[in-house]
Design a protein around this motif. Structure first.
Motif, PDB file in Angstrom:
ATOM      1  N   GLY A  93       0.788  -1.225   0.000  1.00 16.01           N
ATOM      2  CA  GLY A  93       0.000   0.000   0.000  1.00 16.01           C
ATOM      3  C   GLY A  93       0.818   1.271   0.000  1.00 16.01           C
ATOM      4  O   GLY A  93       0.282   2.347   0.256  1.00 16.01           O
ATOM      5  N   LEU A  94       2.105   1.172  -0.315  1.00 12.36           N
ATOM      6  CA  LEU A  94       2.971   2.343  -0.268  1.00 12.36           C
ATOM      7  C   LEU A  94       3.187   2.990  -1.638  1.00 12.36           C
ATOM      8  O   LEU A  94       3.865   4.011  -1.737  1.00 12.36           O
ATOM      9  CB  LEU A  94       4.318   1.972   0.353  1.00 12.36           C
ATOM     10  CG  LEU A  94       4.244   1.503   1.811  1.00 12.36           C
ATOM     11  CD1 LEU A  94       5.609   1.032   2.289  1.00 12.36           C
ATOM     12  CD2 LEU A  94       3.689   2.585   2.708  1.00 12.36           C
ATOM     13  N   ALA A  95       2.613   2.412  -2.696  1.00 12.97           N
ATOM     14  CA  ALA A  95       2.757   2.983  -4.037  1.00 12.97           C
ATOM     15  C   ALA A  95       1.981   4.302  -4.120  1.00 12.97           C
ATOM     16  O   ALA A  95       1.153   4.615  -3.263  1.00 12.97           O
ATOM     17  CB  ALA A  95       2.230   1.996  -5.082  1.00 12.97           C
ATOM     18  N   ASP A  96       2.247   5.073  -5.153  1.00 18.02           N
ATOM     19  CA  ASP A  96       1.535   6.331  -5.360  1.00 18.02           C
ATOM     20  C   ASP A  96       0.032   6.094  -5.415  1.00 18.02           C
ATOM     21  O   ASP A  96      -0.420   5.064  -5.923  1.00 18.02           O
ATOM     22  CB  ASP A  96       1.985   6.997  -6.658  1.00 18.02           C
ATOM     23  CG  ASP A  96       3.418   7.512  -6.577  1.00 18.02           C
ATOM     24  OD1 ASP A  96       3.959   7.609  -5.464  1.00 18.02           O
ATOM     25  OD2 ASP A  96       4.000   7.805  -7.644  1.00 18.02           O
ATOM     26  N   ARG A  97      -0.720   7.047  -4.915  1.00 15.02           N
ATOM     27  CA  ARG A  97      -2.175   6.889  -4.857  1.00 15.02           C
ATOM     28  C   ARG A  97      -2.787   6.891  -6.256  1.00 15.02           C
ATOM     29  O   ARG A  97      -2.307   7.566  -7.158  1.00 15.02           O
ATOM     30  CB  ARG A  97      -2.805   7.930  -3.969  1.00 15.02           C
ATOM     31  CG  ARG A  97      -2.522   9.341  -4.341  1.00 15.02           C
ATOM     32  CD  ARG A  97      -3.028  10.241  -3.230  1.00 15.02           C
ATOM     33  NE  ARG A  97      -2.311  11.497  -3.290  1.00 15.02           N
ATOM     34  CZ  ARG A  97      -2.876  12.665  -3.103  1.00 15.02           C
ATOM     35  NH1 ARG A  97      -4.162  12.742  -2.837  1.00 15.02           N
ATOM     36  NH2 ARG A  97      -2.179  13.760  -3.151  1.00 15.02           N
ATOM     37  N   PRO A  98      -3.871   6.130  -6.407  1.00 13.74           N
ATOM     38  CA  PRO A  98      -4.530   6.029  -7.711  1.00 13.74           C
ATOM     39  C   PRO A  98      -5.458   7.218  -7.988  1.00 13.74           C
ATOM     40  O   PRO A  98      -5.783   7.993  -7.081  1.00 13.74           O
ATOM     41  CB  PRO A  98      -5.342   4.746  -7.589  1.00 13.74           C
ATOM     42  CG  PRO A  98      -5.671   4.679  -6.131  1.00 13.74           C
ATOM     43  CD  PRO A  98      -4.467   5.252  -5.419  1.00 13.74           C
ATOM     44  N   ARG A  99      -5.892   7.319  -9.232  1.00 18.68           N
ATOM     45  CA  ARG A  99      -6.912   8.289  -9.622  1.00 18.68           C
ATOM     46  C   ARG A  99      -8.265   7.789  -9.080  1.00 18.68           C
ATOM     47  O   ARG A  99      -8.429   6.612  -8.773  1.00 18.68           O
ATOM     48  CB  ARG A  99      -6.973   8.452 -11.142  1.00 18.68           C
ATOM     49  CG  ARG A  99      -5.654   8.801 -11.803  1.00 18.68           C
ATOM     50  CD  ARG A  99      -5.263  10.234 -11.733  1.00 18.68           C
ATOM     51  NE  ARG A  99      -6.286  11.102 -12.334  1.00 18.68           N
ATOM     52  CZ  ARG A  99      -6.321  12.418 -12.153  1.00 18.68           C
ATOM     53  NH1 ARG A  99      -5.427  13.008 -11.402  1.00 18.68           N
ATOM     54  NH2 ARG A  99      -7.257  13.147 -12.713  1.00 18.68           N
ATOM     55  N   ALA A 100      -9.231   8.686  -8.997  1.00 23.62           N
ATOM     56  CA  ALA A 100     -10.551   8.356  -8.444  1.00 23.62           C
ATOM     57  C   ALA A 100     -11.226   7.226  -9.208  1.00 23.62           C
ATOM     58  O   ALA A 100     -11.871   6.361  -8.613  1.00 23.62           O
ATOM     59  CB  ALA A 100     -11.440   9.594  -8.432  1.00 23.62           C
TER      60      ALA A 100
END
Length: 182
Positions: free
Chosen positions: A82-89
């Motif tokens: 869960g440390l990857a860049d956050r996703p788009r909505a």
């Protein structure tokens, strides 16, 4: 390798998130993800590398006499840290999602035999389009990975998703789990 949940949680509460790893590895076995403090209660979120899985662990604490005391916690496993860049909505399924929640008894009983008080928490996943969240008037920037934690002792709060210019994008009602547009 495990970690000392009390010591690491207190360190996180007192110093904040001091590193931002992109992933866990054989050398880096755990990382602080998020935390929240509300008066004399708090929660700390860590991810720990296990055998063929990752453990997301939330620890709750209360402060008595100026000292943080471990109350308990919970967690779940996942296929990624869960440390990857956050996703788009569109990929996340919304601008703001409550991924999990829990509570721990504060262990304080009144003389009137009223129910025990609890410290409750919710794990939040926030989309890339959101710059900050507001939780009952407490504004917080969204970290690179988009994971936040919020705590409460009374009623579950409303969480507002905010754009970079401060415009409200959505509201998540933690009591019902519903998200509504402004």
């Amino acid at each position: 390798m495990s970690y000392d949940r009390q010591a690491e949680s207190v360190r996180l509460l007192e110093s904040g998130v001091t590193s931002d790893p992109v992933r866990l590895s054989r050398r880096r076995r755990f990382a602080a993800v998020a935390y929240d403090v509300l008066g004399d209660v708090a929660a700390a979120w860590f991810v720990r590398r296990g055998h063929n899985t990752f453990w997301h662990e939330i620890h709750t604490l209360s402060r008595r006499g100026g000292v943080w005391n471990y109350l308990g916690g919970g967690g779940h496993d996942a296929d990624d840290d869960g440390l990857a860049d956050r996703p788009r909505a569109a990929e996340l399924g919304g601008l703001l999602v409550s991924h999990g929640s829990g509570s721990t008894s504060l262990g304080q009983r009144s003389l009137l035999s009223l129910p025990t008080r609890f410290v409750s928490y919710a794990e939040l996943l926030v989309a890339d389009e959101v710059s900050a969240v507001d939780v009952d008037g407490r504004r917080r920037a969204v970290p690179r990975h988009g994971r936040l934690l919020t705590v409460w002792t009374e009623r579950p709060p409303l969480v507002l998703a905010l754009a970079a210019d401060g415009v409200e994008l959505a509201t998540l009602d933690l009591a019902s789990g519903r998200v509504r547009a402004p």
